[in-house]
Design an enzyme around this catalytic site. Structure first.
Site, mmCIF file in Angstrom:
data_model
loop_
_atom_site.group_PDB
_atom_site.id
_atom_site.type_symbol
_atom_site.label_atom_id
_atom_site.label_comp_id
_atom_site.label_asym_id
_atom_site.label_seq_id
_atom_site.Cartn_x
_atom_site.Cartn_y
_atom_site.Cartn_z
ATOM 1 N N LYS A 6 11.038 -1.595 2.233
ATOM 2 C CA LYS A 6 11.376 -2.925 1.726
ATOM 3 C C LYS A 6 12.548 -2.795 0.749
ATOM 4 O O LYS A 6 12.406 -2.909 -0.464
ATOM 5 C CB LYS A 6 10.156 -3.571 1.070
ATOM 6 C CG LYS A 6 9.044 -3.845 2.084
ATOM 7 C CD LYS A 6 7.798 -4.386 1.423
ATOM 8 C CE LYS A 6 6.703 -4.617 2.456
ATOM 9 N NZ LYS A 6 5.435 -5.085 1.843
ATOM 10 N N LYS A 45 1.462 -0.734 13.177
ATOM 11 C CA LYS A 45 0.934 -1.809 12.351
ATOM 12 C C LYS A 45 0.186 -2.820 13.216
ATOM 13 O O LYS A 45 0.060 -2.639 14.431
ATOM 14 C CB LYS A 45 2.077 -2.465 11.571
ATOM 15 C CG LYS A 45 2.780 -1.482 10.628
ATOM 16 C CD LYS A 45 3.978 -2.084 9.943
ATOM 17 C CE LYS A 45 3.594 -3.101 8.885
ATOM 18 N NZ LYS A 45 2.900 -2.500 7.734
ATOM 19 N N GLU A 100 -1.847 1.982 10.596
ATOM 20 C CA GLU A 100 -2.347 1.000 9.637
ATOM 21 C C GLU A 100 -3.687 0.470 10.118
ATOM 22 O O GLU A 100 -3.803 -0.012 11.251
ATOM 23 C CB GLU A 100 -1.349 -0.141 9.499
ATOM 24 C CG GLU A 100 -1.818 -1.260 8.582
ATOM 25 C CD GLU A 100 -0.852 -2.439 8.598
ATOM 26 O OE1 GLU A 100 0.182 -2.345 7.922
ATOM 27 O OE2 GLU A 100 -1.136 -3.422 9.298
ATOM 28 N N ARG A 152 32.411 -3.640 -13.570
ATOM 29 C CA ARG A 152 31.281 -4.394 -13.041
ATOM 30 C C ARG A 152 30.620 -3.677 -11.871
ATOM 31 O O ARG A 152 29.388 -3.633 -11.782
ATOM 32 C CB ARG A 152 31.737 -5.801 -12.641
ATOM 33 C CG ARG A 152 30.644 -6.701 -12.061
ATOM 34 C CD ARG A 152 29.327 -6.640 -12.823
ATOM 35 N NE ARG A 152 29.454 -6.882 -14.245
ATOM 36 C CZ ARG A 152 28.548 -6.541 -15.144
ATOM 37 N NH1 ARG A 152 27.435 -5.922 -14.765
ATOM 38 N NH2 ARG A 152 28.742 -6.796 -16.422
ATOM 39 N N ASP A 184 -4.911 -0.740 4.674
ATOM 40 C CA ASP A 184 -4.147 -1.919 4.297
ATOM 41 C C ASP A 184 -4.988 -2.967 3.579
ATOM 42 O O ASP A 184 -6.034 -3.393 4.084
ATOM 43 C CB ASP A 184 -3.529 -2.533 5.557
ATOM 44 C CG ASP A 184 -2.559 -3.652 5.243
ATOM 45 O OD1 ASP A 184 -1.765 -3.496 4.300
ATOM 46 O OD2 ASP A 184 -2.594 -4.683 5.936
#
Length: 282
Positions: free
Chosen positions: A138, A170, A198, A103, A219
């Site tokens: 992410k 950002k 960004e 597994r 963006d």
């Protein structure tokens, strides 16, 4: 050859993953109670889907950790595209060891091959445009190095690996700093060489470039706005389209002339590949 990746400890990963499965008793109670200790099994790992393969050497490490003498033959290479029904690996060794490691090995190959397969679909969607597909940060905590390896197997290029190898300014950084130019200037004055900025509007482009941004992330812009932004930037720095990119929208964005497109769903949303291990008496 032992599988190696920078910043990844294969032995520790295998040990921790098996320990999670074996629990506080360090036992596979099913295999130990049902399978005699000296029984040998042969097995075939195969794909039930058409996939881009990733993670087979890691799966091998799981099996070898429990049976170092196991006979293992990897039949395809990571990064290879294979049709449904393809045999990926042949194994022959101790049955208990194979069943105990099964597994953990399959989970790893299914997850990484799922990422590589989705990545390949996005790469194919922008083929011929000259645009380069990037992944993002992410990722599942603890699996970033492996997941970014899988995107490479699917044909993508890695974006920054973490918070340490580039500045990415950002909207929240801009808000705290007081503006685009102020944020970029502070990073430049701190000696940061790679500064990704960004921007979410055309108006932010010139102030960011004047302050020293070395890469502009455009963006959540539609294709028309991206095309205007690329024309204004005129090759002064690399450009990157990001935000809300899907298989249906990526080609139109790639055709605007952006250098890169980054896609978070490669690691956020890729379904596991359908891969199994079928056993037969040795």
């Amino acid at each position: 050859m032992v599988f190696t990746l920078p910043q990844f400890d294969l032995e520790a990963f295998v040990r921790a993953t098996l320990a999670e499965d074996l629990g506080p008793t360090s036992k596979d109670v099913t295999s130990e109670s049902v399978i005699p200790a000296d029984i040998q099994f042969a097995g075939i790992m195969d794909s039930r889907d058409a996939i881009t393969v990733a993670g087979l050497s890691i799966a091998e490490a799981f099996f070898r950790s429990l049976d170092p003498a196991m006979d293992i033959e990897i039949l395809v290479e990571d990064g290879q595209q294979v049709p449904a029904g393809t045999d990926l690996m042949r194994l022959k060794g101790n049955a208990r060891a194979m069943l105990t490691a099964e597994r953990s090995a399959l989970n790893t190959v299914q997850h990484l091959s799922g990422i590589a397969t989705m990545t390949q679909q996005y790469v194919d969607a922008i083929s011929g445009t000259g645009c380069i597909l990037l992944d993002t940060r992410k990722t599942i905590p603890g699996l970033r190095v492996l997941e970014k390896y899988a995107t490479r197997m699917g044909g993508a290029t890695n974006h920054r690996m973490g918070l340490w190898d580039a500045a990415m300014i950002k909207d929240n950084h801009v808000a705290v700093a007081g503006g685009v130019a102020e944020a970029v200037a502070r990073a430049r004055n701190a000696g940061v060489e790679r500064i990704i900025l960004e921007v979410d509007s055309i108006a932010q482009i010139e102030p960011g470039l004047a302050a020293g941004a070395s890469h502009l992330l455009l963006d959540n812009m539609d294709a028309g706005t991206l095309r205007a932004a690329v024309a204004l930037i005129a090759g002064r720095v690399p450009t990157e389209a990001s935000g809300g990119v899907t298989l249906e929208t990526i080609r139109a964005k790639a055709e605007t002339g952006v250098t890169y497109i980054s896609v978070g769903r490669l690691t956020q949303s890729a379904p596991a590949a359908d891969i199994g291990l079928d056993f037969a008496p040795a």
